[in-house]
Motif scaffolding. Structure first.
Motif, mmCIF file in Angstrom:
data_model
loop_
_atom_site.group_PDB
_atom_site.id
_atom_site.type_symbol
_atom_site.label_atom_id
_atom_site.label_comp_id
_atom_site.label_asym_id
_atom_site.label_seq_id
_atom_site.Cartn_x
_atom_site.Cartn_y
_atom_site.Cartn_z
ATOM 1 N N GLN A 1 11.949 71.409 -12.822
ATOM 2 C CA GLN A 1 10.750 71.255 -13.644
ATOM 3 C C GLN A 1 11.128 71.077 -15.111
ATOM 4 O OE1 GLN A 1 7.744 74.378 -14.599
ATOM 5 N NE2 GLN A 1 6.435 73.181 -13.242
ATOM 6 N N SER A 2 12.189 71.748 -15.544
ATOM 7 C CA SER A 2 12.647 71.560 -16.916
ATOM 8 C C SER A 2 13.073 70.120 -17.159
ATOM 9 C CB SER A 2 13.818 72.499 -17.222
ATOM 10 O OG SER A 2 13.377 73.834 -17.343
ATOM 11 N N VAL A 3 13.784 69.540 -16.194
ATOM 12 C CA VAL A 3 14.179 68.137 -16.338
ATOM 13 C C VAL A 3 12.947 67.246 -16.423
ATOM 14 C CG1 VAL A 3 15.354 66.203 -15.219
ATOM 15 C CG2 VAL A 3 16.403 68.468 -15.198
ATOM 16 N N GLY A 4 11.951 67.531 -15.602
ATOM 17 C CA GLY A 4 10.716 66.760 -15.670
ATOM 18 C C GLY A 4 10.009 66.910 -17.001
ATOM 19 N N LYS A 5 9.962 68.140 -17.502
ATOM 20 C CA LYS A 5 9.340 68.373 -18.812
ATOM 21 C C LYS A 5 10.088 67.637 -19.918
ATOM 22 C CE LYS A 5 6.083 71.465 -17.747
ATOM 23 N NZ LYS A 5 4.651 71.267 -18.033
ATOM 24 N N ILE A 6 11.423 67.701 -19.858
ATOM 25 C CA ILE A 6 12.247 67.059 -20.887
ATOM 26 C C ILE A 6 12.047 65.553 -20.873
ATOM 27 C CG2 ILE A 6 14.633 66.504 -21.532
ATOM 28 C CD1 ILE A 6 15.348 69.381 -20.542
ATOM 29 N N THR A 7 12.147 64.945 -19.700
ATOM 30 C CA THR A 7 12.046 63.499 -19.634
ATOM 31 C C THR A 7 10.624 63.022 -19.917
ATOM 32 O OG1 THR A 7 11.863 63.701 -17.224
ATOM 33 C CG2 THR A 7 14.028 63.184 -18.117
ATOM 34 N N GLY A 8 9.627 63.812 -19.524
ATOM 35 C CA GLY A 8 8.257 63.468 -19.887
ATOM 36 C C GLY A 8 8.044 63.512 -21.383
ATOM 37 N N ALA A 9 8.642 64.516 -22.032
ATOM 38 C CA ALA A 9 8.538 64.621 -23.488
ATOM 39 C C ALA A 9 9.236 63.451 -24.167
ATOM 40 C CB ALA A 9 9.132 65.945 -23.958
ATOM 41 N N LEU A 10 10.361 63.025 -23.605
ATOM 42 C CA LEU A 10 11.060 61.869 -24.167
ATOM 43 C C LEU A 10 10.213 60.608 -24.056
ATOM 44 C CD1 LEU A 10 14.657 62.517 -22.792
ATOM 45 C CD2 LEU A 10 13.960 62.576 -25.187
ATOM 46 N N ALA A 11 9.552 60.430 -22.918
ATOM 47 C CA ALA A 11 8.684 59.268 -22.752
ATOM 48 C C ALA A 11 7.564 59.270 -23.784
ATOM 49 C CB ALA A 11 8.111 59.250 -21.330
ATOM 50 N N ALA A 42 10.251 71.327 -24.805
ATOM 51 C CA ALA A 42 9.895 70.990 -23.427
ATOM 52 C C ALA A 42 10.686 71.821 -22.433
ATOM 53 C CB ALA A 42 10.144 69.496 -23.187
ATOM 54 N N ASP A 43 11.959 72.033 -22.719
ATOM 55 C CA ASP A 43 12.813 72.805 -21.814
ATOM 56 C C ASP A 43 12.297 74.227 -21.648
ATOM 57 O OD1 ASP A 43 15.230 73.231 -20.217
ATOM 58 O OD2 ASP A 43 15.936 74.418 -21.910
ATOM 59 N N ARG A 44 11.784 74.802 -22.728
ATOM 60 C CA ARG A 44 11.272 76.181 -22.663
ATOM 61 C C ARG A 44 10.040 76.280 -21.768
ATOM 62 N NH1 ARG A 44 12.717 76.100 -28.258
ATOM 63 N NH2 ARG A 44 10.582 75.553 -28.832
ATOM 64 N N LYS A 45 9.352 75.168 -21.550
ATOM 65 C CA LYS A 45 8.149 75.188 -20.728
ATOM 66 C C LYS A 45 8.465 75.102 -19.235
ATOM 67 C CE LYS A 45 5.210 73.021 -24.254
ATOM 68 N NZ LYS A 45 4.381 71.832 -24.577
ATOM 69 N N GLY A 46 9.684 74.725 -18.896
ATOM 70 C CA GLY A 46 10.048 74.586 -17.501
ATOM 71 C C GLY A 46 10.172 75.935 -16.810
ATOM 72 N N TRP A 98 19.871 64.854 -25.734
ATOM 73 C CA TRP A 98 19.095 65.342 -24.588
ATOM 74 C C TRP A 98 19.826 65.270 -23.248
ATOM 75 C CZ3 TRP A 98 18.246 61.692 -20.801
ATOM 76 C CH2 TRP A 98 18.362 60.349 -21.193
ATOM 77 N N LEU A 99 20.721 64.297 -23.073
ATOM 78 C CA LEU A 99 21.347 64.112 -21.770
ATOM 79 C C LEU A 99 22.224 65.290 -21.333
ATOM 80 C CD1 LEU A 99 21.588 62.290 -19.352
ATOM 81 C CD2 LEU A 99 23.391 61.008 -20.524
ATOM 82 N N PRO A 100 22.997 65.921 -22.232
ATOM 83 C CA PRO A 100 23.779 67.086 -21.783
ATOM 84 C C PRO A 100 22.913 68.205 -21.218
ATOM 85 C CG PRO A 100 24.646 66.275 -23.862
ATOM 86 C CD PRO A 100 23.352 65.533 -23.611
ATOM 87 N N LEU A 101 21.757 68.437 -21.806
ATOM 88 C CA LEU A 101 20.874 69.476 -21.290
ATOM 89 C C LEU A 101 20.320 69.095 -19.916
ATOM 90 C CD1 LEU A 101 19.421 72.151 -21.616
ATOM 91 C CD2 LEU A 101 17.646 70.969 -22.947
ATOM 92 N N VAL A 102 19.984 67.832 -19.733
ATOM 93 C CA VAL A 102 19.524 67.361 -18.432
ATOM 94 C C VAL A 102 20.607 67.583 -17.387
ATOM 95 C CG1 VAL A 102 18.968 65.281 -17.100
ATOM 96 C CG2 VAL A 102 17.833 65.700 -19.284
ATOM 97 N N ARG A 103 21.841 67.249 -17.727
ATOM 98 C CA ARG A 103 22.943 67.463 -16.784
ATOM 99 C C ARG A 103 23.094 68.943 -16.440
ATOM 100 N NH1 ARG A 103 26.334 63.405 -19.937
ATOM 101 N NH2 ARG A 103 26.359 61.509 -18.655
ATOM 102 N N THR A 104 22.982 69.788 -17.451
ATOM 103 C CA THR A 104 23.106 71.231 -17.212
ATOM 104 C C THR A 104 22.037 71.710 -16.242
ATOM 105 O OG1 THR A 104 24.111 71.669 -19.376
ATOM 106 C CG2 THR A 104 22.986 73.508 -18.306
ATOM 107 N N ARG A 105 20.806 71.304 -16.463
ATOM 108 C CA ARG A 105 19.718 71.740 -15.589
ATOM 109 C C ARG A 105 19.901 71.193 -14.164
ATOM 110 N NH1 ARG A 105 19.573 75.060 -18.708
ATOM 111 N NH2 ARG A 105 18.059 75.375 -20.393
#
Length: 208
Positions: free
Chosen positions: A87-97, A78-82, A127-134
């Protein structure tokens, strides 16, 4: 039976046991999970289960490991699609859902790592460390509204994901939210949240 055939059968048995155990752990938690029900659902004997997983804790750790690996793979994809950090955070959290609503192994890993600290398994750490980074990258790029802090935004994202993991969105959907799926509910919530933290909205996000 050749050694290779035995290894294949053993791997298939372990996979069935993990999948069956995940469904139990996700629904009933660690204490409420019955190993006899796990065996029945997996079509395996108790002897087979204890051969591969000598204790409930070892079985739970195997479930967590599988769930964390699946989550990391989905999050990286998901992160690669951002096309930007928000948008990466949105993709990541959407994928998690989507993953939590569809995959019992991921749900079980999330629940076990939250309810059973002695297992020393951290699903949120996948997943949370990557969200924080973004989010920190978004701050550097002036993509956050003035006063919006990356750590506060990460806490908000974590709360949204926790709501999915706890099953709150499906319960609310019929009465309060018009979208028919958890993923669509989550996309609506994320867009609302983005209006609060983003200096300028990225294009609409989804898990696809």
């Amino acid at each position: 039976m050749t050694e290779h055939t035995g290894q294949v059968r053993g791997a298939l048995t372990r996979e069935r046991l993990v999948r069956s155990a995940a469904a139990e752990f996700a629904l009933h938690g660690y204490d409420g999970t019955s190993l006899s029900r796990v065996c029945k659902a997996a079509g395996a004997t108790m002897g087979a289960l204890t051969f591969h997983y000598p204790s409930k804790a070892s079985l739970a750790q195997a479930v967590c490991t599988a769930g964390i690996r699946a989550t990391q793979a989905r999050v990286d994809e998901a992160d690669r699609k951002g096309q930007g950090p928000l948008q990466s955070v949105g993709k990541i959290t959407g994928a998690l859902a989507e993953l939590l609503s569809a995959d019992a192994v991921a749900r079980a890993a999330a629940r076990l790592s939250r309810e059973q600290p002695p297992l020393a398994m951290d699903w949120r750490g996948s997943w949370l460390p990557l969200v924080r980074t973004r989010l920190h990258q978004a701050e550097v790029l002036d993509l956050l509204r003035p006063g919006a802090r990356p750590e506060s935004a990460a806490l908000m994202v974590g709360s949204l994901v926790a709501a999915v993991e706890a099953g709150l969105l499906p319960q609310l959907g019929g009465a309060l939210l018009p979208s028919p799926t958890v993923e669509e509910h989550f996309a609506e919530l994320w867009q609302t949240a983005l209006q609060g933290i983003g200096a300028s909205q990225d294009s609409p996000v989804s898990a696809s």
